[in-house]
Design an enzyme around this catalytic site. Structure first.
Site, short mmCIF file in Angstrom:
data_model
loop_
_atom_site.label_atom_id
_atom_site.label_comp_id
_atom_site.label_asym_id
_atom_site.label_seq_id
_atom_site.Cartn_x
_atom_site.Cartn_y
_atom_site.Cartn_z
CG HIS A 78 -7.83 -21.78 7.49
ND1 HIS A 78 -7.72 -22.86 6.73
CD2 HIS A 78 -8.69 -21.93 8.05
CE1 HIS A 78 -8.54 -23.90 7.01
NE2 HIS A 78 -9.34 -23.29 7.79
CB CYS A 82 -2.28 -22.06 5.30
SG CYS A 82 -3.69 -22.61 6.14
CG ASP A 138 -9.34 -25.62 3.14
OD1 ASP A 138 -8.32 -26.11 3.24
OD2 ASP A 138 -9.97 -24.90 4.10
CB SER A 139 -9.07 -28.85 6.40
OG SER A 139 -8.46 -27.67 6.64
CB CYS A 199 -6.43 -27.54 1.10
SG CYS A 199 -5.54 -28.17 2.74
CD GLU A 251 -12.05 -24.14 9.97
OE1 GLU A 251 -13.20 -24.52 10.25
OE2 GLU A 251 -11.60 -24.10 9.07
#
Ligand code: DGL
Length: 282
Positions: A189, A187, A17-18, A80, A157
């Protein structure tokens, strides 16, 4: 003595993932496949992906996948949505191992939960822009409402997903949402924001694709004869392209990290940078 290649069944699965968002998928994978080893790669030096051009995200995904393959993974889970939307068919064509994304399992989960219903999709600008969710849901007979929510990723994040900041941003994006039967957290996240999203969205059922993705990976891995037969618990190795200490901090808020963490430079993923050991002690 001739060195025998590692049998593919014992090789780890790669997950990327990012940033920390894919840990929500890793957690579902670990529950469903407790004996597998995993290498999780968080591209924290380049997060967020969602506001970057899709061709750039596709290149990142290819670069990361090549690094994971150099580490000997037997399959790759793109944990992701943005990278799945930007790169899944290309990666599946180019890579010598099976590749799974998170969008199709999310669409199927929503179609099961709200057949023919009103479904909302929250995602990054990149994911919404590709129309990947909209196509799948409309083809399945749902009415679709979408909303890009770019500030959610930095909020997660930063580890402030349970604060008033997150609540205000959620109200800003979702205050005008129409009545919905289900809302896809498009997403990886966003599950970290679930309590706040439930408050703001009221009745709508929140759909997180992590479990549906893990189910599909488990079924197909077994079908391909690639599932490990080992009975001992699997391990997780985390690699990050950015700062180890901040990754540890944020990952802890999501229930991890549950294994070693080191910094890596892509292309040299097999060899953590000289600073990794020192950073890990921080
Ligand atoms: N967690 C990712 C996703 O599912 C990436 C978000 C981002 O980096 O913008 O899209």
């Amino acid at each position: 003595m001739t060195r025998r290649p590692t049998p593919a069944k014992l090789a780890p699965l790669g997950v990327f993932d990012s940033g920390v968002g894919g840990l929500t998928v890793l957690s579902a994978l670990k529950s469903r496949l407790p004996h597998e080893d995993f290498i999780y790669l968080g591209d924290t030096a380049r997060v967020p992906y969602g506001s970057k051009p899709l061709e750039m995200v596709r290149d990142f995904a290819l670069e990361i996948s090549s690094s994971l393959i150099a580490l000997g993974v037997k399959g790759i889970v793109i944990a992701c949505n943005t990278a799945s939307a930007a790169s899944l068919p290309a990666l599946a064509d180019e890579l010598p191992v099976p590749v799974w994304g998170v969008i199709e399992p999310g669409v199927q989960a929503a179609l099961r939960a709200a057949p023919g219903g009103r479904v909302g999709v929250l995602g990054t600008v990149g994911t919404i822009h590709t129309g990947a969710y909209q196509r799948g849901l409309s083809a399945g007979g749902c009415a679709v409402w979408t909303k890009p929510c770019p500030l959610f990723v930095p909020i997660v994040e930063e580890g402030v997903s349970d604060t008033v900041i997150a609540k205000l941003v959620a109200e800003h994006y979702l205050g005008d949402a129409p009545p919905l039967d289900a809302v896809i957290l498009g997403c990886t996240h966003y599950p970290a924001l679930e309590p706040i999203l439930t408050e703001v969205l009221g009745e709508a059922l929140l759909i997180d694709s992590a479990e549906a993705t893990a189910e599909r990976v488990a079924t197909e891995l077994t079908g391909l004869g690639l599932a490990t037969k080992r009975g001992t618990p699997g391990t997780v190795r985390h690699l990050v392209t950015g700062d180890v200490a901040s990754y540890r901090h944020t990952a802890k808020l999501l229930g991890g990290p549950d294994g070693s963490v080191s910094r890596t430079e892509l292309g040299r993923a097999a060899h953590p940078t000289p600073h990794s050991a020192a950073l890990e002690r921080l």
